[in-house]
Design an enzyme around this catalytic site. Structure first.
Site, short mmCIF file in Angstrom:
data_model
loop_
_atom_site.label_atom_id
_atom_site.label_comp_id
_atom_site.label_asym_id
_atom_site.label_seq_id
_atom_site.Cartn_x
_atom_site.Cartn_y
_atom_site.Cartn_z
N ASP A 94 0.82 -1.21 0.00
CA ASP A 94 0.00 0.00 0.00
C ASP A 94 0.86 1.26 0.00
O ASP A 94 0.52 2.26 -0.62
CB ASP A 94 -0.93 0.01 1.22
CG ASP A 94 -2.15 -0.87 1.03
OD1 ASP A 94 -2.41 -1.30 -0.11
OD2 ASP A 94 -2.84 -1.14 2.03
N GLY A 95 2.00 1.21 0.69
CA GLY A 95 2.89 2.36 0.72
C GLY A 95 3.43 2.71 -0.66
O GLY A 95 3.52 3.88 -1.03
N GLU B 221 -4.44 10.56 4.18
CA GLU B 221 -4.61 11.54 5.24
C GLU B 221 -3.57 12.63 5.17
O GLU B 221 -2.49 12.46 4.58
CB GLU B 221 -4.54 10.87 6.62
CG GLU B 221 -3.16 10.47 7.09
CD GLU B 221 -2.70 9.12 6.62
OE1 GLU B 221 -1.52 9.01 6.19
OE2 GLU B 221 -3.50 8.17 6.66
N ARG C 66 -4.77 21.14 22.31
CA ARG C 66 -3.36 21.05 22.69
C ARG C 66 -3.02 19.58 22.86
O ARG C 66 -3.72 18.83 23.53
CB ARG C 66 -3.04 21.82 23.97
CG ARG C 66 -1.55 21.68 24.35
CD ARG C 66 -1.11 22.58 25.47
NE ARG C 66 -0.91 23.97 25.04
CZ ARG C 66 0.20 24.41 24.44
NH1 ARG C 66 1.20 23.59 24.18
NH2 ARG C 66 0.30 25.68 24.10
N ALA D 90 -6.02 3.44 8.04
CA ALA D 90 -4.57 3.59 8.16
C ALA D 90 -4.21 4.27 9.50
O ALA D 90 -4.60 3.80 10.56
CB ALA D 90 -4.03 4.38 6.96
N ASN E 190 -5.34 6.81 10.94
CA ASN E 190 -6.55 7.15 11.68
C ASN E 190 -7.00 6.03 12.60
O ASN E 190 -7.37 6.25 13.76
CB ASN E 190 -7.66 7.51 10.69
CG ASN E 190 -9.02 7.60 11.34
OD1 ASN E 190 -9.35 8.56 12.02
ND2 ASN E 190 -9.85 6.57 11.13
N LYS E 191 -6.98 4.79 12.11
CA LYS E 191 -7.45 3.66 12.93
C LYS E 191 -6.55 3.42 14.13
O LYS E 191 -7.02 3.05 15.21
CB LYS E 191 -7.55 2.38 12.10
CG LYS E 191 -8.16 1.21 12.86
CD LYS E 191 -8.30 -0.02 12.02
CE LYS E 191 -9.00 -1.13 12.81
NZ LYS E 191 -8.25 -1.51 14.04
N SER E 192 -5.24 3.65 13.96
CA SER E 192 -4.32 3.45 15.08
C SER E 192 -4.58 4.46 16.20
O SER E 192 -4.16 4.25 17.34
CB SER E 192 -2.87 3.55 14.60
OG SER E 192 -2.53 4.88 14.26
N ALA F 96 -3.18 12.30 21.08
CA ALA F 96 -2.80 12.56 22.48
C ALA F 96 -3.17 13.96 22.93
O ALA F 96 -2.31 14.77 23.30
CB ALA F 96 -1.30 12.30 22.67
#
Length: 265
Positions: free
Chosen positions: A51-52, A123, A149, A163, A165-167, A186
């Site tokens: 995919d990369g 993304e 923040r 991709a 996003n899911k992680s 985070a």
């Protein structure tokens, strides 16, 4: 498979891969496909890898709308790679039958500080460049939505939802939906900073603007799919769904739902 006959092969060369690709070249000649050395001349751009590699093939060839992109995996099947280099019989079957169809994938239009423009198919991410949080004012259609923040934010397409996003515990989104997803990396939530704290799915006609608050950590890393861009002193990132779509050749019996089940369940 298609009446278009000029093919450009995009891959990272290795001795092991070259042997397999030669068999692919011979198969193409059998069906009168013409290999070209310049991607600009191609009707079909075939990426060989994972995919990369597929993402890089689209980026390096300029997100062309006037050609077909085909993903051929050199290992396991991925989300963008329906064909496998170790299964030439399957590739040949696709060349001479109606088991394939054209899918159109949405892309993101990204503008940095009103002058630097690029596209993404998975993304766009914006992350802190140092071990320190940074702050972003989030605007949706001109309305100030929140002040974030944390370590950064990711804006993904439906196809990119599986991709990065899911992680980040973002939602997996059906590619049939025209939408963008904003996911936090985070985030801090305290008496001074308060964010939604969950992924936000927005209609594809929304315009998202991320304004970096200049408080000493204003050198974020901006990622376009799987590539980090050399953009410094960033103040504002504007993201929206592009009118440009990428056409890919897919197997009819290998839908997005098939791939999600195979990859994660």
């Amino acid at each position: 498979m298609t009446d278009r006959k000029k093919v450009f092969l995009y891959y990272n060369s290795s001795q092991e891969l070259e042997t397999k690709i030669q068999d692919l070249r011979n198969l193409g000649k059998k069906y009168e496909f013409q290999l070209v050395q310049d991607a600009a001349e191609a009707d079909i751009i075939a990426s060989i890898g994972g995919d990369g590699t597929f993402l890089q093939a689209i980026r390096k060839t300029g997100f062309r709308e006037d050609c077909l992109y085909v993903g051929i995996n050199a290992g396991r099947l991925g989300f963008y790679t329906d064909f496998n280099l170790s299964n030439l019989e399957g590739i040949e079957l696709g060349m001479k039958s109606n088991i394939v169809e054209v899918h159109r994938y949405p892309t993101l239009d990204v503008t940095v500080d009103g002058k630097q423009h690029f596209q993404c198919i998975n993304e766009c991410s914006i992350r802190s460049n140092i071990i320190k949080t940074f702050a972003i004012d989030v605007y949706i259609d001109g309305l100030h939505f929140e002040t974030f923040r944390g370590d950064g934010m990711v804006v993904s397409t439906p196809t990119g939802s599986t991709a990065y996003n899911k992680s980040l515990r973002g939602a997996i989104v059906d590619p049939r939906l025209k939408a963008i997803q904003l996911t936090e990396i985070a985030s801090l939530n305290n008496n001074e900073y308060r964010t939604l704290g969950s992924p936000l799915l927005l209609s594809g006609d929304r315009e998202l603007v991320l304004k970096i608050i200049q408080d000493g950590n204003d050198h974020p890393i901006i990622g376009a799919d799987n590539e980090a861009l050399s953009i410094r002193h960033c103040h504002e990132v504007q993201v929206k769904i592009s009118e440009k779509q990428i056409k890919t050749l897919k197997l009819k019996d290998n839908s997005f739902i098939h791939k999600v089940k195979r990859s994660f369940l």
